[in-house]
Scaffold this motif. Structure first.
Motif, PDB file in Angstrom:
ATOM      1  N   ALA B  17       0.830  -1.205   0.000  1.00 24.20           N
ATOM      2  CA  ALA B  17       0.000   0.000   0.000  1.00 24.20           C
ATOM      3  C   ALA B  17       0.867   1.260   0.000  1.00 24.20           C
ATOM      4  CB  ALA B  17      -0.925  -0.003   1.218  1.00 24.20           C
ATOM      5  N   VAL B  18       1.917   1.257   0.844  1.00 28.11           N
ATOM      6  CA  VAL B  18       2.814   2.416   0.922  1.00 28.11           C
ATOM      7  C   VAL B  18       3.483   2.651  -0.428  1.00 28.11           C
ATOM      8  CG1 VAL B  18       4.962   3.239   1.966  1.00 28.11           C
ATOM      9  CG2 VAL B  18       3.212   2.209   3.397  1.00 28.11           C
ATOM     10  N   ILE B  19       3.940   1.562  -1.056  1.00 28.46           N
ATOM     11  CA  ILE B  19       4.624   1.700  -2.346  1.00 28.46           C
ATOM     12  C   ILE B  19       3.659   2.205  -3.420  1.00 28.46           C
ATOM     13  CG2 ILE B  19       5.780   0.401  -4.202  1.00 28.46           C
ATOM     14  CD1 ILE B  19       7.210  -1.191  -2.051  1.00 28.46           C
ATOM     15  N   ILE B  20       2.411   1.745  -3.353  1.00 30.95           N
ATOM     16  CA  ILE B  20       1.431   2.204  -4.357  1.00 30.95           C
ATOM     17  C   ILE B  20       1.169   3.708  -4.201  1.00 30.95           C
ATOM     18  CG2 ILE B  20      -1.035   2.090  -4.989  1.00 30.95           C
ATOM     19  CD1 ILE B  20      -0.827  -0.957  -4.637  1.00 30.95           C
ATOM     20  N   VAL B  21       1.042   4.171  -2.955  1.00 28.58           N
ATOM     21  CA  VAL B  21       0.846   5.612  -2.721  1.00 28.58           C
ATOM     22  C   VAL B  21       2.052   6.391  -3.261  1.00 28.58           C
ATOM     23  CG1 VAL B  21       0.667   7.393  -0.927  1.00 28.58           C
ATOM     24  CG2 VAL B  21      -0.672   5.299  -0.732  1.00 28.58           C
ATOM     25  N   TYR B  22       3.226   5.876  -2.975  1.00 31.80           N
ATOM     26  CA  TYR B  22       4.455   6.519  -3.445  1.00 31.80           C
ATOM     27  C   TYR B  22       4.485   6.577  -4.980  1.00 31.80           C
ATOM     28  CZ  TYR B  22       9.427   6.715  -4.704  1.00 31.80           C
ATOM     29  OH  TYR B  22      10.634   7.020  -5.282  1.00 31.80           O
ATOM     30  N   LEU B  23       4.172   5.448  -5.602  1.00 32.25           N
ATOM     31  CA  LEU B  23       4.192   5.409  -7.066  1.00 32.25           C
ATOM     32  C   LEU B  23       3.134   6.344  -7.648  1.00 32.25           C
ATOM     33  CD1 LEU B  23       4.721   1.608  -7.810  1.00 32.25           C
ATOM     34  CD2 LEU B  23       6.388   3.450  -7.833  1.00 32.25           C
ATOM     35  N   GLY B  24       1.986   6.440  -6.945  1.00 30.30           N
ATOM     36  CA  GLY B  24       0.929   7.348  -7.402  1.00 30.30           C
ATOM     37  C   GLY B  24       1.426   8.787  -7.407  1.00 30.30           C
ATOM     38  N   ALA B  25       2.142   9.160  -6.331  1.00 28.27           N
ATOM     39  CA  ALA B  25       2.674  10.523  -6.254  1.00 28.27           C
ATOM     40  C   ALA B  25       3.699  10.767  -7.356  1.00 28.27           C
ATOM     41  CB  ALA B  25       3.298  10.753  -4.878  1.00 28.27           C
ATOM     42  N   VAL B  26       4.547   9.773  -7.597  1.00 28.69           N
ATOM     43  CA  VAL B  26       5.559   9.896  -8.653  1.00 28.69           C
ATOM     44  C   VAL B  26       4.883  10.037 -10.018  1.00 28.69           C
ATOM     45  CG1 VAL B  26       7.344   8.597  -9.895  1.00 28.69           C
ATOM     46  CG2 VAL B  26       7.396   8.718  -7.403  1.00 28.69           C
ATOM     47  N   ALA B  27       3.843   9.211 -10.245  1.00 28.92           N
ATOM     48  CA  ALA B  27       3.135   9.263 -11.529  1.00 28.92           C
ATOM     49  C   ALA B  27       2.481  10.634 -11.723  1.00 28.92           C
ATOM     50  CB  ALA B  27       2.066   8.164 -11.573  1.00 28.92           C
ATOM     51  N   PHE B  28       1.880  11.176 -10.655  1.00 28.63           N
ATOM     52  CA  PHE B  28       1.228  12.472 -10.749  1.00 28.63           C
ATOM     53  C   PHE B  28       2.250  13.556 -11.117  1.00 28.63           C
ATOM     54  CE2 PHE B  28       0.300  16.490  -8.544  1.00 28.63           C
ATOM     55  CZ  PHE B  28      -0.819  16.872  -9.267  1.00 28.63           C
ATOM     56  N   LEU B  29       3.419  13.530 -10.463  1.00 33.46           N
ATOM     57  CA  LEU B  29       4.422  14.564 -10.722  1.00 33.46           C
ATOM     58  C   LEU B  29       5.009  14.432 -12.132  1.00 33.46           C
ATOM     59  CD1 LEU B  29       6.099  14.603  -7.220  1.00 33.46           C
ATOM     60  CD2 LEU B  29       4.761  16.434  -8.255  1.00 33.46           C
ATOM     61  N   SER B  30       5.144  13.205 -12.615  1.00 34.71           N
ATOM     62  CA  SER B  30       5.610  13.012 -13.986  1.00 34.71           C
ATOM     63  C   SER B  30       4.610  13.580 -14.965  1.00 34.71           C
ATOM     64  CB  SER B  30       5.791  11.530 -14.290  1.00 34.71           C
ATOM     65  OG  SER B  30       6.862  11.032 -13.582  1.00 34.71           O
ATOM     66  N   TRP B  31       3.336  13.332 -14.671  1.00 31.33           N
ATOM     67  CA  TRP B  31       2.277  13.839 -15.544  1.00 31.33           C
ATOM     68  C   TRP B  31       2.279  15.369 -15.525  1.00 31.33           C
ATOM     69  CZ3 TRP B  31      -2.130  16.537 -13.781  1.00 31.33           C
ATOM     70  CH2 TRP B  31      -3.079  16.800 -14.777  1.00 31.33           C
ATOM     71  N   LEU B  32       2.498  15.932 -14.318  1.00 29.91           N
ATOM     72  CA  LEU B  32       2.579  17.389 -14.195  1.00 29.91           C
ATOM     73  C   LEU B  32       3.744  17.914 -15.028  1.00 29.91           C
ATOM     74  CD1 LEU B  32       0.924  19.355 -12.449  1.00 29.91           C
ATOM     75  CD2 LEU B  32       2.812  19.366 -10.822  1.00 29.91           C
ATOM     76  N   LEU B 185      12.901  16.092 -18.475  1.00 32.15           N
ATOM     77  CA  LEU B 185      13.679  16.588 -17.351  1.00 32.15           C
ATOM     78  C   LEU B 185      12.792  17.276 -16.316  1.00 32.15           C
ATOM     79  CD1 LEU B 185      16.443  16.790 -16.081  1.00 32.15           C
ATOM     80  CD2 LEU B 185      16.820  18.923 -17.262  1.00 32.15           C
ATOM     81  N   ARG B 186      11.737  17.943 -16.766  1.00 36.10           N
ATOM     82  CA  ARG B 186      10.850  18.613 -15.812  1.00 36.10           C
ATOM     83  C   ARG B 186      10.189  17.578 -14.888  1.00 36.10           C
ATOM     84  NH1 ARG B 186       7.989  23.554 -15.419  1.00 36.10           N
ATOM     85  NH2 ARG B 186       8.915  24.323 -17.335  1.00 36.10           N
ATOM     86  N   GLY B 187       9.699  16.488 -15.479  1.00 38.12           N
ATOM     87  CA  GLY B 187       9.101  15.423 -14.675  1.00 38.12           C
ATOM     88  C   GLY B 187      10.116  14.811 -13.726  1.00 38.12           C
ATOM     89  N   VAL B 188      11.355  14.626 -14.232  1.00 34.58           N
ATOM     90  CA  VAL B 188      12.423  14.068 -13.401  1.00 34.58           C
ATOM     91  C   VAL B 188      12.667  14.978 -12.205  1.00 34.58           C
ATOM     92  CG1 VAL B 188      14.920  13.651 -13.325  1.00 34.58           C
ATOM     93  CG2 VAL B 188      13.592  12.785 -15.235  1.00 34.58           C
ATOM     94  N   MET B 189      12.706  16.287 -12.445  1.00 35.02           N
ATOM     95  CA  MET B 189      13.027  17.228 -11.369  1.00 35.02           C
ATOM     96  C   MET B 189      11.883  17.347 -10.356  1.00 35.02           C
ATOM     97  SD  MET B 189      15.275  20.073 -13.402  1.00 35.02           S
ATOM     98  CE  MET B 189      15.893  20.933 -11.968  1.00 35.02           C
ATOM     99  N   TYR B 190      10.644  17.298 -10.832  1.00 37.35           N
ATOM    100  CA  TYR B 190       9.509  17.331  -9.897  1.00 37.35           C
ATOM    101  C   TYR B 190       9.532  16.111  -8.978  1.00 37.35           C
ATOM    102  CZ  TYR B 190       7.089  21.186 -12.333  1.00 37.35           C
ATOM    103  OH  TYR B 190       6.744  22.389 -12.862  1.00 37.35           O
ATOM    104  N   THR B 191       9.739  14.949  -9.577  1.00 35.08           N
ATOM    105  CA  THR B 191       9.750  13.731  -8.753  1.00 35.08           C
ATOM    106  C   THR B 191      10.977  13.709  -7.835  1.00 35.08           C
ATOM    107  OG1 THR B 191      10.694  12.609 -10.642  1.00 35.08           O
ATOM    108  CG2 THR B 191       8.391  12.219 -10.236  1.00 35.08           C
ATOM    109  N   ASP B 192      12.106  14.244  -8.344  1.00 34.65           N
ATOM    110  CA  ASP B 192      13.311  14.334  -7.509  1.00 34.65           C
ATOM    111  C   ASP B 192      13.027  15.162  -6.261  1.00 34.65           C
ATOM    112  OD1 ASP B 192      14.779  12.914  -9.272  1.00 34.65           O
ATOM    113  OD2 ASP B 192      16.030  14.562  -9.970  1.00 34.65           O
ATOM    114  N   ALA B 193      12.262  16.248  -6.433  1.00 38.49           N
ATOM    115  CA  ALA B 193      11.986  17.135  -5.301  1.00 38.49           C
ATOM    116  C   ALA B 193      11.189  16.394  -4.227  1.00 38.49           C
ATOM    117  CB  ALA B 193      11.241  18.379  -5.764  1.00 38.49           C
ATOM    118  N   LEU B 194      10.201  15.602  -4.664  1.00 39.82           N
ATOM    119  CA  LEU B 194       9.431  14.793  -3.709  1.00 39.82           C
ATOM    120  C   LEU B 194      10.367  13.816  -2.991  1.00 39.82           C
ATOM    121  CD1 LEU B 194       6.690  13.459  -2.634  1.00 39.82           C
ATOM    122  CD2 LEU B 194       7.005  11.874  -4.534  1.00 39.82           C
ATOM    123  N   GLN B 195      11.219  13.174  -3.789  1.00 38.55           N
ATOM    124  CA  GLN B 195      12.110  12.172  -3.221  1.00 38.55           C
ATOM    125  C   GLN B 195      13.137  12.795  -2.290  1.00 38.55           C
ATOM    126  OE1 GLN B 195      13.026  10.556  -6.965  1.00 38.55           O
ATOM    127  NE2 GLN B 195      11.204   9.314  -7.037  1.00 38.55           N
ATOM    128  N   GLY B 196      13.600  13.995  -2.650  1.00 35.68           N
ATOM    129  CA  GLY B 196      14.537  14.710  -1.789  1.00 35.68           C
ATOM    130  C   GLY B 196      13.903  15.026  -0.445  1.00 35.68           C
TER     131      GLY B 196
END
Lengths: 62, 541
Positions: B17-32, B185-196
């Protein structure tokens, strides 16, 4: 304190001094941010204007 | 090497469940990232990334699993002297990279309309060769580094969750490939920020919890200091003097610490193509000032914490089991941090630590895959087509390049043997810094630097580093086996020189040839250079 221990202490000082430098530099330069010069503004605006004109090929202009 | 079970006691359903939430956030930021992108954004993020996102992205791409788990484990062996590396990471990797070189990189990059590291150098010197050469070296050597990060991440998943190594490898690669392909790169940087952000939270918790466990910082370090009598004899012979002390000057441990780690990784970061390109993504130079503040705090927390934890893990394991951390981890330093999490931290923290590890690995891998793919698509194929490719085709080719990079990295990860992580990372850092650091930094300050000088510096520095890795630096030459073939020894010279990182001599060689050849040759693109330096003056206060 041995020389080796003193070196570690210096390392810790270097670590915090570097972090402090980054923070102070970042904050000071954010507070004292001067307005863009005419030349700089023009340069950047020109570039951004050009970018605006580029068709959005992935989203069809979204 | 003894095998130690570090599999965490986790509830599989909660973990999923935790991983799915995490992946959902990553997917959203990539889409953004995707919906905000335009054509060139795939390579450089549109040059209007906010400073905090840029700084977190830079930090998250810089700090991988090897920094947290690998170097943290190394601190358990070497001790607190690794703190010099954390200081170097902040001073060179953040302050100089952003506040000093970053602004000039951005000003020159904007003037030349450069979107990638090879393109930057190529346009600065008006040399298509430099573009192809730099991109080719990146394409060949960067998958080694990416494979090191991928192996590290997969090994952690394998050891913590008991997931088979091959499945972990495939899952990681697929996850990263998908969101790099989608968001650019924009998607990479958005997701990087979440991960950071996740990495900061995880590291802070670890540090505080560890200090509480050991009776507070003063008690913890006093206990560590008192343990210096417990240094194993073989480590003491190699220069180890305790976990709160530097190794003996010029001893093997000292050379490894200062030449390979502090100098190689700490200073070498300035020439890492996937990091240098971050300075091209912000809207104004002032953003880089703010990024320096955020980046400084980020590195302080995420890098210094594992080093402190690694060193203090000796106190924890000694109090608990009467053994040193490396012994508790079965003499595998890579297992020290996971074992510490398992034995010293509350159970729920395992879920969070998993996300921290996922974040550290995924953010670095995504930047690497993106850099390799764009080097292939934009710097090799698009440049070779000389304007005959449309913007859409270029992005498509970059995406094909990313898929190729992922496949090559997975292939290398399957083939590379155990204990290769640190070596592969150090080889890549060494190669890029040896060949590119001197010409790159000089290109920002010295108008008299010529195309021939830059090429001479790159080729000579790279050659010196390769010779060093193949024949002289024992930790790599022993793996390649050429020195063994020629001399019967793991390194050609078996004195203390075998511990000196090739970057120590390759960088001065590169600098020497860059400067000397420039003095004897002419600048071929004086107008462009003049414009670059004029814009540096205009754009920097």
């Amino acid at each position: 304190m041995t020389g080796g221990e003193f070196s570690v202490l210096l390392g810790v000082i270097f670590l915090f001094a570097s972090a402090f430098l980054c923070i102070v530099y970042g904050i000071l330069n954010s507070i004292r941010r001067r307005p863009l010069s005419e030349k700089e503004r023009t340069e950047e605006e020109k570039w951004l204007d050009e970018e605006e004109k580029i068709d959005d090929e992935w989203t069809g202009g979204v | 090497m003894d095998s130690v079970n570090v599999t965490l006691d986790v509830n599989l359903f909660v973990m999923v469940a935790v991983i799915i939430v995490y992946l959902g956030a990553v997917a959203f930021l990539s889409w953004l990232g995707r919906i905000k992108s335009r054509g060139d954004d795939f390579a450089s993020g549109g040059r209007n990334i906010p400073s905090a996102v840029m700084a977190l992205s830079y930090g998250a791409a810089f700090i991988s699993t090897s920094a947290i788990v690998g170097f943290g484990g190394m601190a358990a062996e070497i001790g607190m002297s690794l703190i010099w590396l954390a200081g170097a990471n902040i001073f060179f990797g953040i302050f100089l990279a952003f506040a000093v070189f970053g602004k000039r990189t951005r000003a020159v990059g904007l003037t030349l309309d450069a979107h990638t590291f090879p393109e930057f150098l190529s346009k600065r010197f008006a040399s298509p060769f430099i573009r192809y050469f730099t991109a080719a070296v990146m394409i060949v050597s960067m998958p080694l580094y990416a494979a090191a990060v991928l192996i590290g991440a997969a090994r952690i998943l394998e050891s913590l969750l008991g997931v088979p190594y091959e499945y972990a490898l495939a899952a990681f690669s697929l996850l990263v490939a998908v969101y790099v392909l989608i968001g650019g790169l924009r998607g990479v940087m958005y997701t990087d920020a979440l991960q950071g952000t996740l990495m900061i939270a995880g590291m802070l918790f670890l540090l505080v919890a560890m200090f509480i466990k050991l009776g507070g910082p003063i008690d913890a370090f006093s206990k560590l200091h008192a343990m210096k009598e417990l240094v194993p004899p073989e480590s003491a012979a190699a220069g180890h003097q305790g976990w709160l002390s530097d190794p003996k000057v010029f001893s093997p441990v000292w050379w490894t610490l200062y030449s390979s780690l502090v100098f190689g990784v700490g200073v070498g970061v300035l020439a890492q193509p996937h990091l240098a390109v971050r300075c091209l993504t912000v809207k104004t130079s002032a953003e880089l000032n703010r990024a320096a503040a955020v980046g400084g705090v980020f590195i302080l927390i995420t890098v210094a914490t594992p080093y402190v934890l690694g060193a203090l893990s000796n106190v924890f394991f000694y109090e608990k089991d009467g053994v040193l951390a490396s012994v508790a981890a079965g003499h595998n330093v890579d297992s020290v941090i996971p074992l510490l999490i398992k034995q010293a931290m509350p159970g729920w923290f395992s879920y969070f630590f998993m996300l921290v590890i996922l974040s550290a690995a995924v953010s670095t891998l995504s930047s690497q895959f993106h850099a390799i793919g764009v080097a292939f698509g934009r710097d090799v194929l698009e440049a070779a087509a000389r304007g005959r490719l449309s913007r859409r085709s270029s992005v498509l080719i970059s995406r094909i390049g990313i898929v190729a990079a992922v496949l090559l990295t997975v292939f290398l990860s399957m083939k590379m043997g155990a204990g290769i992580i640190a070596r592969a990372t150090s080889i890549f850092f060494g190669i890029m810094a040896s060949g590119w650091l001197a010409p790159f930094l000089l290109s920002l300050y010295w108008q008299r630097l010529t195309k021939a000088g830059a090429i001479a510096g790159m080729v000579c520095g790279l050659t010196a580093a390769l010779i060093g890795f193949l024949f002289f630096h024992e930790s790599e030459s022993a793996v390649f086996g050429l020195a063994q073939l020629l001399t019967g020894n793991p390194a050609v010279v078996m004195n203390i020189f075998r511990f000196v990182d090739p970057l120590v001599y390759a960088l001065p060689i590169s600098l020497f040839f860059t400067v000397v050849v420039s003095f004897f040759t002419k600048v071929t693109n004086a107008d462009t250079v003049k414009k670059c330096f004029q814009n540096i003056k205009n754009m920097i206060q």
